[in-house]
Design a protein around this motif. Structure first.
Motif, PDB file in Angstrom:
ATOM      1  N   VAL A 177      -2.304  -2.900   8.639  1.00  0.00           N
ATOM      2  CA  VAL A 177      -3.157  -1.894   7.999  1.00  0.00           C
ATOM      3  C   VAL A 177      -3.301  -2.188   6.510  1.00  0.00           C
ATOM      4  CG1 VAL A 177      -3.285   0.541   7.319  1.00  0.00           C
ATOM      5  CG2 VAL A 177      -2.707  -0.060   9.674  1.00  0.00           C
TER       6      VAL A 177
ATOM      7  N   ARG B 240      -5.575  -5.083   6.001  1.00  0.00           N
ATOM      8  CA  ARG B 240      -6.972  -4.683   6.199  1.00  0.00           C
ATOM      9  C   ARG B 240      -7.506  -3.933   4.981  1.00  0.00           C
ATOM     10  NH1 ARG B 240     -10.299  -3.969  10.737  1.00  0.00           N
ATOM     11  NH2 ARG B 240     -12.404  -3.596   9.934  1.00  0.00           N
ATOM     12  N   LEU B 241      -6.692  -3.051   4.428  1.00  0.00           N
ATOM     13  CA  LEU B 241      -7.109  -2.303   3.242  1.00  0.00           C
ATOM     14  C   LEU B 241      -7.284  -3.226   2.043  1.00  0.00           C
ATOM     15  CD1 LEU B 241      -4.773   0.829   3.568  1.00  0.00           C
ATOM     16  CD2 LEU B 241      -7.237   0.747   3.975  1.00  0.00           C
TER      17      LEU B 241
ATOM     18  N   LEU C 102     -10.657  -4.806   1.491  1.00  0.00           N
ATOM     19  CA  LEU C 102     -11.719  -3.995   0.888  1.00  0.00           C
ATOM     20  C   LEU C 102     -11.850  -4.263  -0.600  1.00  0.00           C
ATOM     21  CD1 LEU C 102     -11.043  -0.545   2.647  1.00  0.00           C
ATOM     22  CD2 LEU C 102     -12.856  -2.185   3.177  1.00  0.00           C
TER      23      LEU C 102
ATOM     24  N   PRO D  49      -3.895  -1.754  -2.858  1.00  0.00           N
ATOM     25  CA  PRO D  49      -4.704  -1.046  -1.845  1.00  0.00           C
ATOM     26  C   PRO D  49      -4.364   0.437  -1.779  1.00  0.00           C
ATOM     27  CG  PRO D  49      -3.773  -3.052  -0.947  1.00  0.00           C
ATOM     28  CD  PRO D  49      -3.121  -2.844  -2.280  1.00  0.00           C
ATOM     29  N   THR D  50      -5.376   1.252  -1.579  1.00  0.00           N
ATOM     30  CA  THR D  50      -5.169   2.684  -1.381  1.00  0.00           C
ATOM     31  C   THR D  50      -5.629   3.061   0.031  1.00  0.00           C
ATOM     32  OG1 THR D  50      -5.561   4.882  -2.334  1.00  0.00           O
ATOM     33  CG2 THR D  50      -7.410   3.334  -2.340  1.00  0.00           C
ATOM     34  N   MET D  51      -5.716   4.320   0.326  1.00  0.00           N
ATOM     35  CA  MET D  51      -6.052   4.830   1.659  1.00  0.00           C
ATOM     36  C   MET D  51      -4.938   4.558   2.672  1.00  0.00           C
ATOM     37  SD  MET D  51     -10.138   4.043   2.020  1.00  0.00           S
ATOM     38  CE  MET D  51     -10.316   5.037   3.514  1.00  0.00           C
ATOM     39  N   GLY D  52      -3.711   4.301   2.179  1.00  0.00           N
ATOM     40  CA  GLY D  52      -2.588   4.103   3.092  1.00  0.00           C
ATOM     41  C   GLY D  52      -2.242   5.353   3.880  1.00  0.00           C
TER      42      GLY D  52
ATOM     43  N   TRP E  62     -10.516  10.874   3.111  1.00  0.00           N
ATOM     44  CA  TRP E  62     -11.127   9.583   3.447  1.00  0.00           C
ATOM     45  C   TRP E  62     -12.472   9.425   2.751  1.00  0.00           C
ATOM     46  CZ3 TRP E  62     -15.804   8.574   5.859  1.00  0.00           C
ATOM     47  CH2 TRP E  62     -16.040   7.241   6.200  1.00  0.00           C
TER      48      TRP E  62
ATOM     49  N   ASP F  77     -11.825   8.764  -0.971  1.00  0.00           N
ATOM     50  CA  ASP F  77     -11.335   7.401  -1.201  1.00  0.00           C
ATOM     51  C   ASP F  77     -12.416   6.358  -0.914  1.00  0.00           C
ATOM     52  OD1 ASP F  77      -8.805   8.265  -1.933  1.00  0.00           O
ATOM     53  OD2 ASP F  77      -8.015   8.187   0.103  1.00  0.00           O
ATOM     54  N   TRP F  78     -13.209   6.610   0.117  1.00  0.00           N
ATOM     55  CA  TRP F  78     -14.258   5.655   0.489  1.00  0.00           C
ATOM     56  C   TRP F  78     -15.292   5.509  -0.622  1.00  0.00           C
ATOM     57  CZ3 TRP F  78     -14.442   2.160   4.198  1.00  0.00           C
ATOM     58  CH2 TRP F  78     -15.657   1.567   4.521  1.00  0.00           C
TER      59      TRP F  78
ATOM     60  N   VAL G  22       1.123  -0.306  -1.286  1.00  0.00           N
ATOM     61  CA  VAL G  22      -0.051   0.471  -0.893  1.00  0.00           C
ATOM     62  C   VAL G  22       0.119   1.883  -1.428  1.00  0.00           C
ATOM     63  CG1 VAL G  22       0.953   1.217   1.315  1.00  0.00           C
ATOM     64  CG2 VAL G  22      -1.534   1.107   1.077  1.00  0.00           C
TER      65      VAL G  22
END
Length: 360
Positions: free
Chosen positions: A44, A47-48, A51, A72-75, A113, A116-117, A263
């Motif tokens: 994960v 994958r983040l 981005l 990376p964020t959105m962990g 989400w 963050d997106w 993360v």
């Protein structure tokens, strides 16, 4: 899911009767979430990282934070995924409280989400506009509050109880929905404000979830709740499994989020976890206990409110920077020192809250 299978298998082997015990399923739920987090974490995070978007770093903050750029964020997506899977595996899916908490977790996670997106994909450091974020939180928080009120099947479900006082019970009526709304939305934002240092928010979340799990188990047990003189909430015991899943997923995430973080949780995790804790506290009728247990979240939120109010009224700041964890950093405390000392405070607050079970 597995509970139903275990009940069917009891016809062939009494060993499977173990799964009827909430305590056993809570332990398995915590371990399942922990193992899933450790297993899924590396892919994960990878994958983040693809981005190529990290948590925006405040230019007015401590200089040490600039080294975090690109992390990376959105962990929090990992946390929500493992909590949901573990809960679906081990909880009694006929219990309405389980579904309400999961719904709150997912819906507030969707808000995070989206925020963050926008920050990552659209390269907009401001993310979702504050008024839009609060509007969505208000809608989902109000829906949860109304649903809990409409499905309340006992007067105790909408009564306010005060810790330490056995005989104080305040019927709330429709006011219950207002309190529930503020607790769900308020703690959602409080955890989000706390999530500013590596591991700072997730460890208190784990501790509070563990404490609430004990209260949920006690409230759902008629004998224990009567002995401890706490509100009896039939069916609330299953929330101990949700709390255990939160704790297990949080510990697994901390493996990757501890200083220096690989993360960040992001709003997707912070908003969802705070809302879930608020919802559980409302269900087990321990709103004030949550304020005590989650004292770190409350202090962080108050520091921001005081800072904003002071600056607007006097033009002066009370703290060097808000939330208050940044204040201590700017005073010269190393980040790990701030984090661990806040963890210690959380442990103390949770223990004090648990002590109220007997001091009544």
């Amino acid at each position: 899911m597995l509970l139903e299978l275990a009940r069917w298998l009891q016809e062939f082997a009494r060993l499977f009767a173990l799964f009827d015990y909430i305590t056993m399923r809570a332990i398995l739920g915590a371990l399942t979430a922990l193992v899933l987090s450790l297993w899924l974490g590396p892919p994960v995070i990878a994958r983040l990282a693809k981005l190529k978007g990290g948590q925006p770093i405040r230019t007015d903050g401590p200089q040490s934070h600039f080294s975090k750029a690109g992390t990376p964020t959105m962990g929090g997506a990992l946390i929500l995924m493992t909590i949901t899977l573990s809960t679906l595996l081990w909880a009694d899916l006929r219990n309405r409280y389980v579904w309400i908490v999961l719904a709150v977790l997912v819906l507030f996670g969707l808000i995070g989400w989206l925020d963050d997106w926008i920050k990552i994909v659209r390269r907009d450091p401001n993310g979702l506009k504050s008024r839009h974020k609060y509007a969505l939180q208000s809608v989902f928080g109000a829906l949860a509050a109304v649903l809990l009120f409409m499905t309340a099947d006992a007067p105790s479900n909408t009564t306010l109880y005060l810790p330490l006082f056995k005989n104080v019970a305040i019927p709330l009526g429709a006011l219950f929905m207002v309190i529930a709304y503020f607790w769900i939305v308020g703690f959602s934002n409080a955890v989000n404000l706390t999530d500013g240092l590596d591991g700072l928010a997730i460890m208190p979340t784990v501790l509070v979830a563990g404490g609430l799990g004990i209260f949920a188990y006690a409230s759902g047990n008629a004998v224990i709740s009567t002995y401890l003189a706490i509100p009896a909430v039939p069916g609330a015991g299953e929330l101990a499994i949700v709390c255990a899943a939160i704790a297990g997923a949080g510990m697994g995430f901390l493996w990757f989020n501890t200083f220096p973080a690989m993360v960040f949780m992001g709003d997707i995790g912070a908003l969802a976890l705070g809302a879930a804790l608020g919802t559980i506290a409302v269900i087990v009728r321990q709103e004030l206990i949550l304020v005590l247990m989650g004292g770190i979240f409350v202090i962080e939120t108050l520091s921001v409110m005081i800072q904003v109010a002071s600056f607007k009224m006097t033009g002066k700041r009370v703290f060097r920077m808000a939330p208050i964890h940044h204040h201590f950093e700017l005073k010269g405390w190393p980040e790990p020192r701030v984090i661990v000392r806040f963890w210690i405070i959380s442990v103390i607050l949770v223990l004090v809250a648990l002590a109220t079970l007997k001091v009544r």
